[in-house]
Design a protein around this motif. Sequence first.
Motif, mmCIF file in Angstrom:
data_model
loop_
_atom_site.group_PDB
_atom_site.id
_atom_site.type_symbol
_atom_site.label_atom_id
_atom_site.label_comp_id
_atom_site.label_asym_id
_atom_site.label_seq_id
_atom_site.Cartn_x
_atom_site.Cartn_y
_atom_site.Cartn_z
ATOM 1 N N VAL A 40 -15.773 12.854 60.222
ATOM 2 C CA VAL A 40 -14.345 12.570 60.357
ATOM 3 C C VAL A 40 -13.762 12.542 58.951
ATOM 4 C CG1 VAL A 40 -12.590 10.989 61.210
ATOM 5 C CG2 VAL A 40 -14.773 11.184 62.426
ATOM 6 N N HIS A 41 -12.852 13.481 58.668
ATOM 7 C CA HIS A 41 -12.220 13.562 57.346
ATOM 8 C C HIS A 41 -10.784 13.041 57.422
ATOM 9 C CE1 HIS A 41 -15.505 16.115 56.066
ATOM 10 N NE2 HIS A 41 -15.179 17.077 56.917
ATOM 11 N N PHE A 42 -10.403 12.229 56.463
ATOM 12 C CA PHE A 42 -9.011 11.833 56.274
ATOM 13 C C PHE A 42 -8.503 12.684 55.110
ATOM 14 C CE2 PHE A 42 -11.347 8.389 58.151
ATOM 15 C CZ PHE A 42 -10.560 8.068 59.245
ATOM 16 N N THR A 88 -14.415 10.795 53.850
ATOM 17 C CA THR A 88 -15.227 11.246 54.986
ATOM 18 C C THR A 88 -16.098 10.130 55.538
ATOM 19 O OG1 THR A 88 -15.275 13.504 54.123
ATOM 20 C CG2 THR A 88 -17.008 12.907 55.685
ATOM 21 N N TYR A 89 -16.271 10.168 56.852
ATOM 22 C CA TYR A 89 -17.198 9.257 57.542
ATOM 23 C C TYR A 89 -18.064 10.095 58.478
ATOM 24 C CZ TYR A 89 -18.894 5.104 60.020
ATOM 25 O OH TYR A 89 -19.688 4.120 60.552
ATOM 26 N N ALA A 126 -13.970 2.533 55.328
ATOM 27 C CA ALA A 126 -15.389 2.913 55.281
ATOM 28 C C ALA A 126 -15.580 4.372 54.909
ATOM 29 C CB ALA A 126 -16.049 2.632 56.635
ATOM 30 N N ALA A 127 -14.529 5.162 54.948
ATOM 31 C CA ALA A 127 -14.630 6.578 54.605
ATOM 32 C C ALA A 127 -14.617 6.747 53.083
ATOM 33 C CB ALA A 127 -13.481 7.350 55.236
ATOM 34 N N LYS A 128 -15.486 7.648 52.588
ATOM 35 C CA LYS A 128 -15.611 7.868 51.147
ATOM 36 C C LYS A 128 -15.542 9.368 50.831
ATOM 37 C CE LYS A 128 -16.374 3.457 50.738
ATOM 38 N NZ LYS A 128 -15.297 2.569 50.213
#
Length: 560
Positions: A468-470, A485-486, A507-509
């Motif tokens: 899952v990309h923001f 990304t997660y 939590a996405a990095k």
Amino acid sequence: MKKNLILTLFCLLMASAFCKPAKLPFSKGVNTFAFFYREDWCINQMPALNIYDEADFECLKSMGVDVVRLACYFGYLMEPKITGVLSETVLKKLDEVCDWAEKNQIYLIIDDHAWGAVEDDEKSIKKIEEHLELLWPVLAKRYANRSEYILYEIMNEPSWAISPSQWQKVQQKIINVIREYDKKHSIIVTGPNCSCIDELTQIKPYKDSNIIYTFHFYEPALFSLQGDGTVDEDFSKASGIPFPYDKSRMPNIESKKGTWFNELWKTYPQDGTEKFIEKRIKKISDWAKKNKVNIFCGERGSVVTTDHSDRVAYNKAVTSVLEKYDIPYCVWTMDVGSGFFQGAEHGMIFPDDIDKEIVESYGFSMPSSAAVAKTNVAIKSFPKAPYILYDGIVGKWSEQLSVGNVKTTKLNDGHGECLHINYNSESQSNCYKITPPKLIASEVKKEHASLKISLSVKFTELNQSFYVHFVDSDDGADHLPWRNTYAVKASKASLGKWQSIEIPLSAAKEIGGTWSDIAQKWYESESKFSWNQFTAIMFDFDNFDHKTGDVYIDDITLKK
């Protein structure tokens, strides 16, 4: 003898009066585009059926809209394309829209907007005829008992490659098909060559008395279609053409001799005037009077990127002439391209981002504050309330893009429509991207530390995973679409079962590089992701490591 002659003349005059068709019960309205829209590039997904709701129709009513032309891309919505069947999901939404229209006393034109589904060539007529013969019995049966607010338009803009005599016969056949099931509702017909005035005047009026004849008006096309990438390269690159014509303001544009653009360029000093517009509208008005039929301008407009003051002047000129000849019209469209919005920027919503001068130039008023307050509740209440990004259908005013082997499918396990990725296909690059409206994106930028994304997922094999990309905005080298990304991975306990997952945005990095569509280049990570530039969420199902089996995703939601 004289008395008998007077009586005869009186009878003839009365007969002539009674032959004149009743005035159409609507005067001005809008087209929808994005609502029931689907083409080849997005054929694997359901259309954006959540984009409008009943509150939007109430808003339109407060603006003076009394007719909506619902552009339904039935050729693409059929499964298989052109000659298949319509899903019950699409038909149920169409039922809802009919309800909204009837409740608000707005006439609703169900328009088979089959534009582009069939090739534009001399052989296309047989395929079109087959498509129409399959489609219209379904719709006529379903809506035969609806109120007279519902109208049928046989087909949008028949091909330039079909002659008026050929199209005359096809339309007659479909009129007969509809009348087998529905003898009450008005049927809208047109001429070939994109519903142009000249081709409509070559159509012989049908014997059916409940017929409306429609034409589309984008004249002079050199002005109204400048910047429109759907026409051709010349029009796509054109800009700065004024209305009315002004020699001192004409841009320096080169085009090949003999092209449509080039021919229109040469005649623009004469065509770029209100006098020319009236001449063209008068031609179709005279034809209608001569044949004692009702006419309707089903599409009119000007591209949103055109100079604003010129666009207002052109819109007002066309509005004035149509009103002078008492011809009802629908603007193309209320949502994109040449409609009400303030610009071409992604993420705008109706009615929040409409342009007052443009709305008024088309002959409407701005919506009432009471009507506006009822619209877009799902967007305006975020983040206090969750915003649904996808539930088988993309969220209200969100945009979607799927690449590779990602499609919406229907399961019989309570989830209905959901995303489906098959890892057994040859496609290695597979993704589904959701771009939420500006108001949602702006809240994510401010509140990302306290937000999370929830979804339901069903894995079928242990080797499965996805990212899952923001994603930040893509401005090419000026600002790349960096992404946080997660990773979501299958576990033994989750195989074959729907499970709920919650991912805190924090939590996405940034763990990998990114691809820029603008620069057409891959960039390695530079740890430059910024929530202030957030624009989209992408589900990445890359298959460079040879995964197998199926993954299903549903109920994607942003929430606190």
